[in-house]
Structure formats: structure tokens, C-alpha cells
Design a protein around this motif. Structure first.
Motif, PDB file in Angstrom:
ATOM      1  N   GLY A 208       0.858  -1.175   0.000  1.00 47.93           N
ATOM      2  CA  GLY A 208       0.000   0.000   0.000  1.00 47.93           C
ATOM      3  C   GLY A 208       0.893   1.222   0.000  1.00 47.93           C
ATOM      4  N   TYR A 209       1.118   1.809  -1.161  1.00 50.89           N
ATOM      5  CA  TYR A 209       2.103   2.873  -1.310  1.00 50.89           C
ATOM      6  C   TYR A 209       1.502   4.213  -0.892  1.00 50.89           C
ATOM      7  CZ  TYR A 209       4.442  -0.742  -4.033  1.00 50.89           C
ATOM      8  OH  TYR A 209       5.030  -1.909  -4.440  1.00 50.89           O
ATOM      9  N   ILE A 210       1.700   4.564   0.375  1.00 56.01           N
ATOM     10  CA  ILE A 210       1.069   5.750   0.945  1.00 56.01           C
ATOM     11  C   ILE A 210       1.861   7.021   0.684  1.00 56.01           C
ATOM     12  CG2 ILE A 210       2.168   5.608   3.226  1.00 56.01           C
ATOM     13  CD1 ILE A 210      -0.608   6.285   4.425  1.00 56.01           C
ATOM     14  N   GLY A 211       3.157   6.880   0.387  1.00 57.96           N
ATOM     15  CA  GLY A 211       3.981   8.062   0.180  1.00 57.96           C
ATOM     16  C   GLY A 211       5.138   7.796  -0.750  1.00 57.96           C
ATOM     17  N   VAL A 212       5.642   8.859  -1.404  1.00 59.14           N
ATOM     18  CA  VAL A 212       6.774   8.729  -2.314  1.00 59.14           C
ATOM     19  C   VAL A 212       7.603  10.012  -2.222  1.00 59.14           C
ATOM     20  CG1 VAL A 212       5.344   9.531  -4.244  1.00 59.14           C
ATOM     21  CG2 VAL A 212       7.498   8.353  -4.700  1.00 59.14           C
ATOM     22  N   ALA A 213       8.930   9.852  -2.211  1.00 58.06           N
ATOM     23  CA  ALA A 213       9.842  10.993  -2.151  1.00 58.06           C
ATOM     24  C   ALA A 213      10.930  10.825  -3.194  1.00 58.06           C
ATOM     25  CB  ALA A 213      10.457  11.119  -0.757  1.00 58.06           C
ATOM     26  N   CYS A 214      11.061  11.801  -4.092  1.00 58.28           N
ATOM     27  CA  CYS A 214      12.111  11.799  -5.106  1.00 58.28           C
ATOM     28  C   CYS A 214      13.281  12.641  -4.603  1.00 58.28           C
ATOM     29  CB  CYS A 214      11.592  12.362  -6.423  1.00 58.28           C
ATOM     30  SG  CYS A 214      10.307  11.354  -7.200  1.00 58.28           S
ATOM     31  N   LEU A 215      14.478  12.076  -4.609  1.00 55.81           N
ATOM     32  CA  LEU A 215      15.663  12.746  -4.086  1.00 55.81           C
ATOM     33  C   LEU A 215      16.460  13.418  -5.194  1.00 55.81           C
ATOM     34  CD1 LEU A 215      16.792   9.953  -1.612  1.00 55.81           C
ATOM     35  CD2 LEU A 215      15.623  12.066  -1.057  1.00 55.81           C
ATOM     36  N   PRO A 216      17.230  14.459  -4.865  1.00 51.94           N
ATOM     37  CA  PRO A 216      18.053  15.139  -5.878  1.00 51.94           C
ATOM     38  C   PRO A 216      19.075  14.225  -6.556  1.00 51.94           C
ATOM     39  CG  PRO A 216      17.850  16.502  -3.924  1.00 51.94           C
ATOM     40  CD  PRO A 216      17.249  15.162  -3.570  1.00 51.94           C
ATOM     41  N   ASN A 217      19.471  13.128  -5.888  1.00 55.48           N
ATOM     42  CA  ASN A 217      20.439  12.209  -6.500  1.00 55.48           C
ATOM     43  C   ASN A 217      19.791  11.232  -7.486  1.00 55.48           C
ATOM     44  OD1 ASN A 217      19.128  10.357  -4.871  1.00 55.48           O
ATOM     45  ND2 ASN A 217      20.861   9.982  -3.507  1.00 55.48           N
TER      46      ASN A 217
END
Length: 324
Positions: free
Chosen positions: A66-75
Motif C-alpha cells: 500500500g504505497y502511501i507516500g513517495v519521495a524523489c531525491l536530488p540524487n
């Protein structure tokens, strides 16, 4: 702005009206098609295109994520919070699943802190877990909060905006600024609801001077200055706003869970457009890739919830056609 030009030789038979025995005359010439990109002014022609799908590897046979959140990083790496399995998944820039980090309880949100670190909210423990993201994902510490936080977004490596949706006894909803050591610098009350809800997503503008809150309890998107003053409130009636993210121009993208759509708002809260094609069932979280027009969208469908989607904002285009 670059232009792409295509010259096409074109010939056809043009029937001559009134000459029944004639097979027509042959026209030969050139059609020049010039592709012109224009800056989008009213967003009516702006579109999104699905360019990729990807999924996590299951760490156990019965895994139903259950993918509740996602964060894309600068790298270029991406961290996805899996609520149902109490884990965070790490993907590389090509969206290949690299590794998992098993959490001590269910995550409620995840946000990028800097180039290679994220913060994960563990509401049930009143805890924010910090994870270092490099070739693998590993713990870099944690902090305990006084409030029951359900979402945070980083102002810096040492300060966060938080949101507290209360509990069954106290159903008030608060937001404010908290330090990495757990000290509360500010706290503002913005809603009192009859139904306790933990579904809140946060975002900041590019200058980190305004806070955007997507709140299912109020069925709205709210914007505040860091001084607590409300800038606007955009209502989304009879639906469930979820993930929220801003692009490089501070336009606001709000995932609307129950209508399978994304609403695009101006920085001051006016509706630009509603995207509802090629959106998965029951979308949840959204995150733009660093310095890019690509974003990741997760979903909560019963049929394809193991899949994440990558979209790209389409530029507005016109065609100039000339015949010689």
C-alpha cells in the motif's frame, strides 16, 4: 527555444469538375510543417503523459503493498513508503527496486530532507525515522514527537513542518514547525472535525515560505504562510484529496483519490485544469523528480496497486503549415 522542421514532398490527383473523362491533374509541391512550442498561459492545453510503469519486488510471498507516500531525491533515487508492510523501498534513477528497509511500525508519510536522506513518519510510535539513502537504505537516527504527527515536510535538515490530526478524544487539526530535536517552534489550529482523519499530505513552495495542506477531513487544500496566516482554501467536495506537490513554477498538483484525477491549481489557489485520463484507480501519492517535469504517482487500486506510474508534463505545441 528550438524548432523542429520537417519538409514533406506531396503529390496527389485533383479531380477536375466537369471533365468526366479526365483522370485529373497531378499537383506536386512541398508542405512545410514547423513545430512551434509556446509558453502555456491558461493551461487549457497542458496535458500529462504516462511514460513508464514500475513495481517493487515483494519481500515475502504474501506481500500486498500500500504505497502511501513517495519521495524523489536530488540524487535521482526514489523512496516509496509501503503502509501495509511497514517498509520503505528504494529505487534507482531508472526505477529499479534496489532494497528495502523494514520499519518498526506503519509509515504515514515520507519526505526528502536533502540529497541522500529522508524522514518517515511513524504515527503510532510518535516517531520520525531518518533514513540515509545511498547504495542502500539504512537508519540514520530518529526523533520522538510530543504530538501525533501524520505528515512532515522538510524546511531544512534540522526543521520540519508537521501536521497533527488529533485523536478520537481531540479531533482538532494542527500544523506547525518542529526541530529535528523535537522542539515545537510554532503550532496553529486550522480545523475541528466531527470525524477524526489521519489523511493529510504536505508540500512547500520553492522559497519555503508557504505551506500547502491536502486534508481529507476538511475536503480541501489549504495554504498558509509560516506565520500561520491563511492564504487560501480550495474546496474539493464529496471526494478525498490525497497527495500534493508543487512544480518549479509553484503550481499545485492535488491527487483526488475517489475521482481518479489530479487537479492543477495556480499558486494562489485557482483551478487551472483537471487531469482524469490515464490516471490509475484510486491514486494516492505524488512526487516530482528533482529539476524535472516528470513525476511519480502511486495508487491504491485493488487490481493494480503494486504498480507505480511515471508521468511527464506535456508542452503546449502549435503547428505552422505552409504549402508551396
Amino acid at each position: 527555444m528550438s524548432l523542429q522542421k520537417s519538409d514533406i514532398k506531396y503529390s496527389t490527383d485533383l479531380d477536375s469538375e466537369g471533365e468526366s473523362e479526365s483522370k485529373g491533374s497531378t499537383f506536386e509541391g512541398e508542405i512545410t510543417i514547423t513545430l512551434v512550442n509556446r509558453e502555456t498561459e491558461d493551461f487549457k492545453d497542458l496535458d500529462i503523459r504516462r511514460i513508464k510503469e514500475f513495481m517493487m519486488k515483494d519481500f515475502e510471498a504474501s506481500c500486498i503493498p500500500g504505497y502511501i507516500g513517495v519521495a524523489c531525491l536530488p540524487n535521482g533515487r526514489t523512496v516509496i513508503a509501503d503502509y501495509k508492510n511497514s517498509r520503505c523501498c528504494l529505487c534507482n534513477a531508472s526505477y529499479q527496486h534496489l532494497s528495502d528497509f523494514k520499519l518498526s511500525s506503519k509509515p504515514w508519510s515520507v519526505c526528502a530532507m536533502d540529497t541522500n536522506e529522508v524522514a518517515v513518519v511513524l504515527r503510532d510510535e510518535k516517531k520520525i525515522q531518518f533514513l540515509k539513502v545511498d547504495g542502500k537504505i539504512e537508519s540514520s537516527g530518529f526523533m520522538i514527537t510530543k504530538r501525533v504527527c501524520v505528515a512532515v515536510v522538510a524546511l531544512s535538515r534540522n526543521e520540519f513542518v508537521f501536521c497533527d490530526t488529533g485523536n478520537q478524544a481531540d479531533k482538532n487539526i494542527y500544523w506547525g514547525v518542529i526541530t529535528k530535536e523535537g522542539r515545537e517552534k510554532s503550532c496553529f489550529h486550522f480545523s475541528s472535525g466531527d470525524v477524526h482523519s489521519g489523511t493529510v499530505y504536505l508540500a512547500l513552495n520553492a522559497l519555503k515560505t508557504q505551506v500547502y495542506i491536502s486534508c481529507s477531513a476538511t475536503q480541501s487544500v489549504l495554504c498558509f504562510g509560516l506565520d500561520g496566516k491563511k492564504k487560501f482554501e480550495y474546496k474539493i467536495e464529496n471526494s478525498c484529496p490525497k497527495g500534493i506537490q508543487l512544480d518549479s513554477q509553484d503550481n499545485v498538483y492535488v491527487v483526488v483519490h475517489e475521482s481518479n484525477s489530479i487537479r492543477l491549481l495556480s499558486p494562489d489557489g485557482n483551478l487551472h485544469q483537471i487531469f482524469n485520463s490515464n490516471i490509475p484507480s484510486f491514486p494516492v501519492a505524488i512526487s516530482f523528480k528533482h529539476s524535472s517535469k516528470e513525476f511519480i504517482l502511486t495508487n491504491g487500486s485493488d487490481t493494480d496497486r503494486k504498480i507505480c506510474y511515471v508521468y511527464k508534463l506535456a508542452e503546449r505545441m502549435d503547428y505552422n503549415i505552409s504549402v508551396t
